[in-house]
Design an enzyme around this catalytic site. Sequence first.
Site, PDB file in Angstrom:
ATOM      1  N   GLY A   9      -3.228  -8.521  -0.153  1.00  0.00           N
ATOM      2  CA  GLY A   9      -4.295  -7.928   0.666  1.00  0.00           C
ATOM      3  C   GLY A   9      -5.541  -7.693  -0.172  1.00  0.00           C
ATOM      4  O   GLY A   9      -6.262  -6.708  -0.003  1.00  0.00           O
ATOM      5  N   GLY A  12      -9.346  -7.161   1.376  1.00  0.00           N
ATOM      6  CA  GLY A  12      -9.667  -6.045   2.261  1.00  0.00           C
ATOM      7  C   GLY A  12     -10.625  -5.056   1.616  1.00  0.00           C
ATOM      8  O   GLY A  12     -11.143  -5.292   0.515  1.00  0.00           O
ATOM      9  N   GLN A  13     -10.851  -3.937   2.311  1.00  0.00           N
ATOM     10  CA  GLN A  13     -11.840  -2.954   1.856  1.00  0.00           C
ATOM     11  C   GLN A  13     -11.515  -2.420   0.463  1.00  0.00           C
ATOM     12  O   GLN A  13     -12.364  -2.367  -0.416  1.00  0.00           O
ATOM     13  CB  GLN A  13     -11.937  -1.780   2.850  1.00  0.00           C
ATOM     14  N   ASP A  35      -4.197 -13.037  -0.426  1.00  0.00           N
ATOM     15  CA  ASP A  35      -4.515 -12.545   0.916  1.00  0.00           C
ATOM     16  C   ASP A  35      -4.102 -13.626   1.912  1.00  0.00           C
ATOM     17  O   ASP A  35      -3.858 -14.772   1.527  1.00  0.00           O
ATOM     18  CB  ASP A  35      -6.014 -12.235   1.053  1.00  0.00           C
ATOM     19  N   ILE A  36      -4.072 -13.249   3.169  1.00  0.00           N
ATOM     20  CA  ILE A  36      -3.676 -14.206   4.211  1.00  0.00           C
ATOM     21  C   ILE A  36      -4.757 -15.256   4.447  1.00  0.00           C
ATOM     22  O   ILE A  36      -4.485 -16.355   4.919  1.00  0.00           O
ATOM     23  CB  ILE A  36      -3.342 -13.459   5.529  1.00  0.00           C
ATOM     24  N   ARG A  37      -6.020 -14.887   4.092  1.00  0.00           N
ATOM     25  CA  ARG A  37      -7.107 -15.864   4.294  1.00  0.00           C
ATOM     26  C   ARG A  37      -7.860 -16.054   2.987  1.00  0.00           C
ATOM     27  O   ARG A  37      -7.972 -15.128   2.187  1.00  0.00           O
ATOM     28  CB  ARG A  37      -8.040 -15.424   5.424  1.00  0.00           C
ATOM     29  N   ASN A  53       1.183 -14.632   2.934  1.00  0.00           N
ATOM     30  CA  ASN A  53       1.424 -13.804   4.114  1.00  0.00           C
ATOM     31  C   ASN A  53       2.321 -12.643   3.687  1.00  0.00           C
ATOM     32  O   ASN A  53       3.447 -12.861   3.235  1.00  0.00           O
ATOM     33  CB  ASN A  53       2.115 -14.667   5.184  1.00  0.00           C
ATOM     34  N   TYR A 143      -0.450   3.946  13.161  1.00  0.00           N
ATOM     35  CA  TYR A 143      -0.731   3.827  11.728  1.00  0.00           C
ATOM     36  C   TYR A 143      -0.098   4.999  10.968  1.00  0.00           C
ATOM     37  O   TYR A 143       0.578   4.808   9.953  1.00  0.00           O
ATOM     38  CB  TYR A 143      -2.251   3.812  11.562  1.00  0.00           C
ATOM     39  N   LYS A 147       2.858   4.952   8.151  1.00  0.00           N
ATOM     40  CA  LYS A 147       2.654   5.476   6.788  1.00  0.00           C
ATOM     41  C   LYS A 147       3.665   6.586   6.482  1.00  0.00           C
ATOM     42  O   LYS A 147       4.192   6.677   5.372  1.00  0.00           O
ATOM     43  CB  LYS A 147       1.221   5.984   6.613  1.00  0.00           C
TER      44      LYS A 147
HETATM   45  C1  AKB Z   1      -8.517   5.058   8.681  1.00  0.00           C
HETATM   46  O1  AKB Z   1      -9.503   5.658   9.141  1.00  0.00           O
HETATM   47  O2  AKB Z   1      -7.639   4.539   9.373  1.00  0.00           O
HETATM   48  C2  AKB Z   1      -8.364   4.995   7.174  1.00  0.00           C
HETATM   49  C3  AKB Z   1      -7.483   6.088   6.669  1.00  0.00           C
HETATM   50  C4  AKB Z   1      -7.971   7.475   6.660  1.00  0.00           C
HETATM   51  O3  AKB Z   1      -6.390   5.830   6.259  1.00  0.00           O
HETATM   52  N1  AKB Z   1      -9.636   5.048   6.545  1.00  0.00           N
END
Ligand code: AKB
Length: 317
Positions: A9, A12-13, A35-37, A53, A143, A147
């Site tokens: 990854g 990414g950011q 990364d995937i791309r 991947n 999300y 986590k």
């Molecule tokens: C999000 O906003 O999803 C992320 C985080 C706080 O994990 N920046």
Amino acid sequence: MDTKILIIGACGQIGTELTKTLRATYGVENVIASDIRKLNNDVVNDGIFEVVNALDYNQIEHLIEQYNITDVYLMAALLSATAEKNPAFAWDLNMNSLFHVLNLAKAGKIQKIFWPSSIAVFGPTTPRHNTPQYTIMEPTTVYGISKQCGERWCEYYYAQYGVDVRSIRYPGLISWSTEAGGGTTDYAVDIYHKAITEGTFTSFLGKNSELPMMYMDDAIKATIEIMQAPKENIKIRSSYNLAAMSFTPKQIGEEIKKHYPNFTLDYEPDFRQKIADSWPASIDDTSAREDWGWKNDYDLENMTVEMFKNLKKHIYN
Ligand code: AKB
């Protein structure tokens, strides 16, 4: 054995900036970005890059063997706002990529893992201010659930199999050089761009929505420091609370006005408001400070100076 790093990854950011700093720290030949791309960017052009991947165990295993990888940084994930739009895929990506890497460590193929968690592990029943390391955790986003479960699995793999996995709960991250990637805290990146380009900004969070935030340089520093810390200093194997600053859209707007006095800000909260309302306003990160010496360099004031300085120099010159 010398450190050989695989970043999954990497485009990414966080991955983009992490790759740059890890290459500078460990040598370009010792850091494999994946990364995937395959984009046309510094991650791809300035060192070793492989398309991978994160959901393909065999591909990851092959790279680990090919490059004698010791440490994996697993940065591939769907963030909070994007995950709400595609819950099944978010769960699949966020959980199964982690299992792949944990199982590769369990099999003795790698020595150390970095896996990012988030303030999203907390929920509406968590104490909102100065949220403790150990507290009620009932996340209400896909999300956050992924986590939180990931944290439990990290701790389990450490306790049962001795897997050296290290993790921090990132707050919202703000960077001038990389785009935000589908999170609830992204407004705090866009607002700086719009202040320069349009002089006005519409926030998708309400004016008093306070969230924990961090400048990307601090986040990268924390990531590398926790990985370099002696094993015995890492006393928490779920994930460490990490903090630098907290602010509302109104407060960041006031800071921006010190640089652009005519800047205007209005508010049109959307579905992300509900996510923000379920998260802490501020975080107690005493354990990270005591166990492995975490200390932030940036607050809202000096971050804003850095953001405008770098955006004007590198992006809008
Ligand atoms: C999000 O906003 O999803 C992320 C985080 C706080 O994990 N920046």
